[in-house]
Design an enzyme around this catalytic site. Sequence first.
Site, PDB file in Angstrom:
ATOM      1  N   THR A   1       0.817  -1.216   0.000  1.00  0.00           N
ATOM      2  CA  THR A   1       0.000   0.000   0.000  1.00  0.00           C
ATOM      3  C   THR A   1       0.850   1.265   0.000  1.00  0.00           C
ATOM      4  O   THR A   1       0.307   2.368  -0.048  1.00  0.00           O
ATOM      5  CB  THR A   1      -0.939   0.027   1.218  1.00  0.00           C
ATOM      6  OG1 THR A   1      -0.152  -0.037   2.419  1.00  0.00           O
ATOM      7  CG2 THR A   1      -1.920  -1.119   1.185  1.00  0.00           C
TER       8      THR A   1
ATOM      9  N   LEU B   1       9.266  -4.695   0.763  1.00  0.00           N
ATOM     10  CA  LEU B   1       9.306  -3.232   0.785  1.00  0.00           C
ATOM     11  C   LEU B   1       8.778  -2.661   2.091  1.00  0.00           C
ATOM     12  O   LEU B   1       8.974  -1.475   2.375  1.00  0.00           O
ATOM     13  CB  LEU B   1       8.487  -2.656  -0.380  1.00  0.00           C
ATOM     14  CG  LEU B   1       8.676  -3.289  -1.764  1.00  0.00           C
ATOM     15  CD1 LEU B   1       7.852  -2.525  -2.793  1.00  0.00           C
ATOM     16  CD2 LEU B   1      10.135  -3.325  -2.161  1.00  0.00           C
TER      17      LEU B   1
ATOM     18  N   ALA C   1       8.148  -1.467   5.868  1.00  0.00           N
ATOM     19  CA  ALA C   1       9.034  -0.950   6.915  1.00  0.00           C
ATOM     20  C   ALA C   1       8.361   0.232   7.602  1.00  0.00           C
ATOM     21  O   ALA C   1       7.388   0.794   7.088  1.00  0.00           O
ATOM     22  CB  ALA C   1      10.369  -0.493   6.315  1.00  0.00           C
ATOM     23  N   GLN C   2       8.902   0.611   8.755  1.00  0.00           N
ATOM     24  CA  GLN C   2       8.630   1.941   9.300  1.00  0.00           C
ATOM     25  C   GLN C   2       9.665   2.807   8.614  1.00  0.00           C
ATOM     26  O   GLN C   2      10.827   2.827   8.998  1.00  0.00           O
ATOM     27  CB  GLN C   2       8.802   1.962  10.820  1.00  0.00           C
ATOM     28  CG  GLN C   2       8.324   3.241  11.500  1.00  0.00           C
ATOM     29  CD  GLN C   2       8.984   4.526  11.013  1.00  0.00           C
ATOM     30  OE1 GLN C   2       8.398   5.259  10.188  1.00  0.00           O
ATOM     31  NE2 GLN C   2      10.192   4.816  11.459  1.00  0.00           N
TER      32      GLN C   2
ATOM     33  N   SER D   1      18.435   1.038   1.549  1.00  0.00           N
ATOM     34  CA  SER D   1      18.250   2.486   1.550  1.00  0.00           C
ATOM     35  C   SER D   1      19.590   3.197   1.586  1.00  0.00           C
ATOM     36  O   SER D   1      20.549   2.734   2.216  1.00  0.00           O
ATOM     37  CB  SER D   1      17.425   2.904   2.773  1.00  0.00           C
ATOM     38  OG  SER D   1      17.462   4.307   2.959  1.00  0.00           O
TER      39      SER D   1
ATOM     40  N   GLU E   1      20.108   5.645   3.286  1.00  0.00           N
ATOM     41  CA  GLU E   1      20.313   6.053   4.675  1.00  0.00           C
ATOM     42  C   GLU E   1      21.264   5.109   5.402  1.00  0.00           C
ATOM     43  O   GLU E   1      21.754   5.435   6.488  1.00  0.00           O
ATOM     44  CB  GLU E   1      18.970   6.124   5.407  1.00  0.00           C
ATOM     45  CG  GLU E   1      18.065   7.250   4.949  1.00  0.00           C
ATOM     46  CD  GLU E   1      18.575   8.631   5.345  1.00  0.00           C
ATOM     47  OE1 GLU E   1      19.329   8.716   6.336  1.00  0.00           O
ATOM     48  OE2 GLU E   1      18.218   9.615   4.668  1.00  0.00           O
TER      49      GLU E   1
ATOM     50  N   TYR F   1      16.319   4.179  11.704  1.00  0.00           N
ATOM     51  CA  TYR F   1      15.865   3.606  10.436  1.00  0.00           C
ATOM     52  C   TYR F   1      17.048   3.077   9.637  1.00  0.00           C
ATOM     53  O   TYR F   1      17.030   1.940   9.135  1.00  0.00           O
ATOM     54  CB  TYR F   1      15.111   4.669   9.623  1.00  0.00           C
ATOM     55  CG  TYR F   1      14.837   4.259   8.199  1.00  0.00           C
ATOM     56  CD1 TYR F   1      13.848   3.333   7.893  1.00  0.00           C
ATOM     57  CD2 TYR F   1      15.589   4.795   7.146  1.00  0.00           C
ATOM     58  CE1 TYR F   1      13.604   2.949   6.583  1.00  0.00           C
ATOM     59  CE2 TYR F   1      15.341   4.422   5.839  1.00  0.00           C
ATOM     60  CZ  TYR F   1      14.351   3.497   5.559  1.00  0.00           C
ATOM     61  OH  TYR F   1      14.125   3.125   4.261  1.00  0.00           O
TER      62      TYR F   1
END
Length: 338
Positions: free
Chosen positions: A11, A86, A88-89, A131, A133, A156
Amino acid sequence: MSKIALITGITGQDGSYLAELLLHKGYEVHGIIRRSSTFSTGRLDNVYTDPHIPDSRLHLHFGDLTDGTALHGLLGKIRPDEVYHLGAQSHVRVSFDIPVYTGDATGLGTCRLLESIRDLGLPCRFYQAGSSEMYGGQFNGAVLSERTPFHPRSPYGAAKVYSHWITVNYRESYGIHASSGILFNHESPRRGETFVTRKITRWLSQHVKGLTDQPLYLGNLEAKRDWGYAPEYVCAMWRILQQEKPDDYVIATGETHSIREFLTEAFGCLGLDWEKHVKIDPKYFRPAEVDVLLGDATKASTQLGWVPKVTFKELVAIMVRADVTGTEVGLNEIWERA
């Protein structure tokens, strides 16, 4: 017989585009969604069909990355050919507020999926959403590749580093076809409204429609990111799982732009001066900032044949136009060249 794909985070921005791409390619697509008191499937409206229709190829299942038993059961029931992880928080700033949950869902959720695949003996291919990050800020200004060491500067980022290395571990230990795409920032009209790019374009839409006269509050305008177009990035995900051997790939544009530049482009699309409307709120600054992220996607270009086409200016214009008009540009051309 069509391939079966399972998408966690279906979503979300990437999940919805990936579902659309896979359906375009003839897949049967299954997605995991969390129970919510409000509908959260709006991004799937253009591809969703009633599951009672005999030829429906999109199926949604309730589950949660913190619930290993449910994940194990779903994988055993669906028995997918490809798993795209995909979920995740995924909000970096929020991860400082809920670090334990971020570590559980974003980090351990990956391990739960991989362990279920191993335990069930599924011969599926697994994609882990990495990511930029994960790199953190110690290489500010440097071009980051698959060979660059990680040094995350947020809960994260730390959780994503764990996810990356546990994926590598299951690949090397158990022979699972498990790959990671280290995706740099990628945006679209479906980006969540709390992420800075969409926050800007959504505010512009409300402003020009006379729905707000309040300032736009932002944090660090000097942060620079390698921004791409999300539909192109999900094409890279698909290409990664079509490779004979699993591997890890940086997916990026090779250009970096600041939030200040994004503001200038976005407001410029409507002939406005952002400096008259933007105010800085210190609460949006991170405890540990990452100033610059710039990716080197040479490996993806060479081995996957993946090259981004949408420029930074085009990306900003696409997002502004979608929020102002309420319509998104067609994606068939992108799906065809995937």
